[in-house]
Enzyme design. Structure first.
Site, PDB file in Angstrom:
ATOM      1  N   VAL A  33      13.277  29.007  47.669  1.00 12.69           N
ATOM      2  CA  VAL A  33      13.816  28.596  46.376  1.00 12.69           C
ATOM      3  C   VAL A  33      13.423  27.156  46.096  1.00 12.69           C
ATOM      4  O   VAL A  33      13.612  26.266  46.927  1.00 12.69           O
ATOM      5  CB  VAL A  33      15.349  28.746  46.359  1.00 12.69           C
ATOM      6  CG1 VAL A  33      15.920  28.286  45.022  1.00 12.69           C
ATOM      7  CG2 VAL A  33      15.731  30.198  46.617  1.00 12.69           C
TER       8      VAL A  33
ATOM      9  N   THR B  73      15.850  27.397  51.323  1.00 11.66           N
ATOM     10  CA  THR B  73      15.545  26.302  50.408  1.00 11.66           C
ATOM     11  C   THR B  73      14.106  25.841  50.620  1.00 11.66           C
ATOM     12  O   THR B  73      13.519  26.055  51.677  1.00 11.66           O
ATOM     13  CB  THR B  73      16.457  25.087  50.649  1.00 11.66           C
ATOM     14  OG1 THR B  73      16.084  24.436  51.879  1.00 11.66           O
ATOM     15  CG2 THR B  73      17.923  25.487  50.714  1.00 11.66           C
ATOM     16  N   ASP B  74      13.570  25.174  49.618  1.00 13.34           N
ATOM     17  CA  ASP B  74      12.374  24.375  49.843  1.00 13.34           C
ATOM     18  C   ASP B  74      12.815  23.145  50.633  1.00 13.34           C
ATOM     19  O   ASP B  74      14.005  22.955  50.915  1.00 13.34           O
ATOM     20  CB  ASP B  74      11.745  23.985  48.505  1.00 13.34           C
ATOM     21  CG  ASP B  74      10.263  23.657  48.612  1.00 13.34           C
ATOM     22  OD1 ASP B  74       9.776  23.429  49.739  1.00 13.34           O
ATOM     23  OD2 ASP B  74       9.585  23.604  47.566  1.00 13.34           O
ATOM     24  N   ALA B  75      11.863  22.291  51.016  1.00 13.82           N
ATOM     25  CA  ALA B  75      12.170  21.139  51.873  1.00 13.82           C
ATOM     26  C   ALA B  75      13.322  20.322  51.290  1.00 13.82           C
ATOM     27  O   ALA B  75      13.301  19.933  50.124  1.00 13.82           O
ATOM     28  CB  ALA B  75      10.930  20.268  52.031  1.00 13.82           C
TER      29      ALA B  75
END
Length: 578
Positions: free
Chosen positions: A235, A282-284
């Protein structure tokens, strides 16, 4: 709560039992640790001991290194971890990026720049083979963003194209190729990047489509990929105002959160309407698109509470682990939400067969690394380059350039500074010179003032270089000019443009009126915004030997151009197509 027998897990009774029994065996600290994917920044055993014993992480991703170092690192980690690890890599271009010696097969855009959809499958197949040989089992790929906004350079080479049909077709092909190895995929970046021109690494961005526009584009992509069996979705830190308002009527502008923190997008849309049963990550989490939304101690548990199952990367491991633990103890993360996340995380591991594979067999033996950068894989890259190197324009019929008619080539290299990956952005120029010389040209490489000073010249200034280069004798010295550009900047800039060495620099193509001039891009597709005066433009997609060789073959007429392009190359600007 989670149907582990259904897509994408497909677990039998033994697998489901392992998931539940393993969760029951974990302490609360070990359960919290399973939510995290650590970015391994070192390769020594002491470092891994601290990560595995101190934070009990569910997954890891590592920084770049050679494949032998990576494999040994993963072997040690799997042998030391209480629960088998998800081991991620970023094989967006094949094996390259996952290991320094991996094969750069193709970019996503390159795989979308040909009528032959099998190119994407070949890219995914090599990605799976090379990463699995190192012990990776999770690919943060394929990318299913749609490059609508030509100014968006975050995904300009990382999207299969600017049309949903192309993205869907090529993403499925990549997934199928990847799936030939024991590897699961994480498509990215929900709810869809490519509308905003900005970069979530440095700022929160927005998908500003209407609900109807989203359903016809990104919505189609995610529905198709979920139906195709994708196991996980990354995401993005991307807000979607119209989608949030659909599920939360009356939500105020300042309440629009990035999707990684928005329950209406994760639970109501992705889980509910789209029916996704797999892992959401999540993305980073260090990206400013997320960190600008709320205090760190709040956003860490908020991401899980909103519907993410895994949290990508610690910023500060001690702090983030405590923030997540405190979020559970305070009720931000409910018992039900934690259990659901753990079932999906462990379910993904069981779907890979990690639960029934002896620890010493989770990572292949060293001899498996012979596939990394193999001749066979470089042959795949060469075949793809031949199919995808693209002639964007040749409005003055400059091509072909042949040694018989244009012997003396002035070669200009244009690049940016080295980025966070540490890859030398100038390594392509020696390859370009070599390939042109092999084709029979006499190559004269231009050096700017900075380069000449670095070599010990004195009294050099950009005006003196300009006087040396730009004079009435230019056409007497050179028969043609070739500009090769490898301009990157991903995760460093919100937009990527050519930065010449100085104002009025001698390498800027003033010489288009003097000699036939060819511009070859080894990266971005949108350079015509900066070099509209060049009448012959070629997109070779990447700086590999294979792509540069194919480009030279095609500009000399030894091989036909077979690649295609979309209208983003014109940058929506008058004059770029002249």
């Amino acid at each position: 709560m989670v149907n582990l027998a259904a897509q994408p897990f497909h677990l039998d009774d033994e697998g489901v039992r392992w998931v539940h029994e393993t969760i029951e065996s974990l302490t609360i600290e070990e359960k919290i640790g399973q939510l995290f994917i650590n970015l391994n920044t070192r390769f020594d055993p002491e470092y891994l001991d601290g990560i595995l014993d101190g934070y009990h992480v569910g997954g890891i991703r590592y920084m770049g290194a050679d494949s032998a170092t990576v494999q040994e690192h993963i072997r040690y980690a799997q042998n030391r971890s209480k629960v088998p690890l998800l081991v991620a890599s970023n094989p967006e271009m094949g094996g390259f990026g996952s290991a320094d010696d991996g094969t750069l097969v193709s970019t996503h855009l390159q795989a979308g720049s040909t009528p032959d959809k099998s190119v994407a499958r070949a890219m995914g197949r090599v990605a799976g083979v090379e990463t699995a040989a190192m012990g990776c089992n999770w690919a943060f790929a394929p990318i299913v963003d749609i490059h609508y906004n030509w100014r968006n350079t975050v995904i300009s080479t990382r999207a299969f194209g600017s049309a949903p049909d192309v993205v869907i077709e090529r993403a499925k092909e990549y997934f199928d190729g990847l799936s030939e190895s024991n590897t699961v995929a994480a498509i990215k970046h929900f709810p869809g990047d490519g509308v905003d021109e900005r970069d979530q690494h440095v700022v929160m961005t927005y998908n500003t489509q209407t609900v109807e526009e989203w359903e016809a584009s990104f919505g189609r992509v995610f529905r198709e990929m979920i139906g195709h069996g994708v196991q996980s979705i990354m995401v993005g830190h991307i807000g979607a105002p119209a989608l949030s308002r659909r599920f939360r009527p009356g939500i105020r502008d300042e309440q629009i959160l990035p999707a990684s923190l928005a329950p209406e997008l994760l639970q109501d849309l992705l889980r509910g309407e789209l029916g996704f049963n797999g892992v959401i990550l999540t993305d980073a989490s260090m990206m400013v698109g997320m960190t600008q939304a709320m205090k760190r101690r709040d956003l860490v548990p908020a991401a899980i509470a909103a519907g993410c199952d895994m949290f990508l990367f610690f910023r500060n491991a001690d702090e983030d682990f405590q923030y997540m633990l405190e979020g559970y103890r305070s009720g931000v993360i409910t018992e039900e939400r934690l259990q659901e996340a753990l079932e999906r995380i462990l379910g993904l591991k069981a779907s890979l067969g990690l639960h029934r594979t002896p620890r010493h067999e989770l990572v292949p033996p060293p001899e498996a690394l012979t596939v990394i950068g193999s001749e066979a894989h470089h042959a795949v890259a060469a075949e793809i380059a031949d199919k995808t190197v693209t002639l964007v324009k040749d409005t003055q019929s400059t091509l072909p350039l042949r040694p018989e008619t244009h012997k003396r080539i002035r070669l200009y290299g244009v690049s940016g500074d080295a980025d966070f990956t540490g890859v030398d952005p100038n390594g392509y120029l020696a390859i370009a010179q070599d390939e042109l010389e092999r084709a029979g040209f006499e190559v004269h490489v231009f050096k700017n003032a900075k380069q000449r000073i670095a070599e010990g010249e004195e009294g050099v200034y950009f005006h003196t270089v300009l006087a040396d280069e730009a004079n009435g004798h230019y056409a007497e010295r050179f028969d043609a000019a070739v500009i090769v550009a490898n301009v990157a900047g991903f995760a460093q800039e919100a937009s990527i443009r050519i930065k010449w060495s100085t104002p009025m620099a001698a390498e800027i193509p003033w010489y288009v009126t003097e000699v036939p001039t060819v511009f070859i891009s080894l990266n971005q597709p949108n350079h015509l915004i900066d070099v509209p005066m060049v009448k012959t433009v070629v997109h070779a997609h990447n700086p590999s030997r294979e792509s540069i060789h194919a480009a030279v073959q095609k500009i000399t007429g030894a091989s036909p151009f077979l690649g295609t392009f979309n209208d983003n190359v014109w940058c929506g600007t008058f004059g770029t197509n002249l």
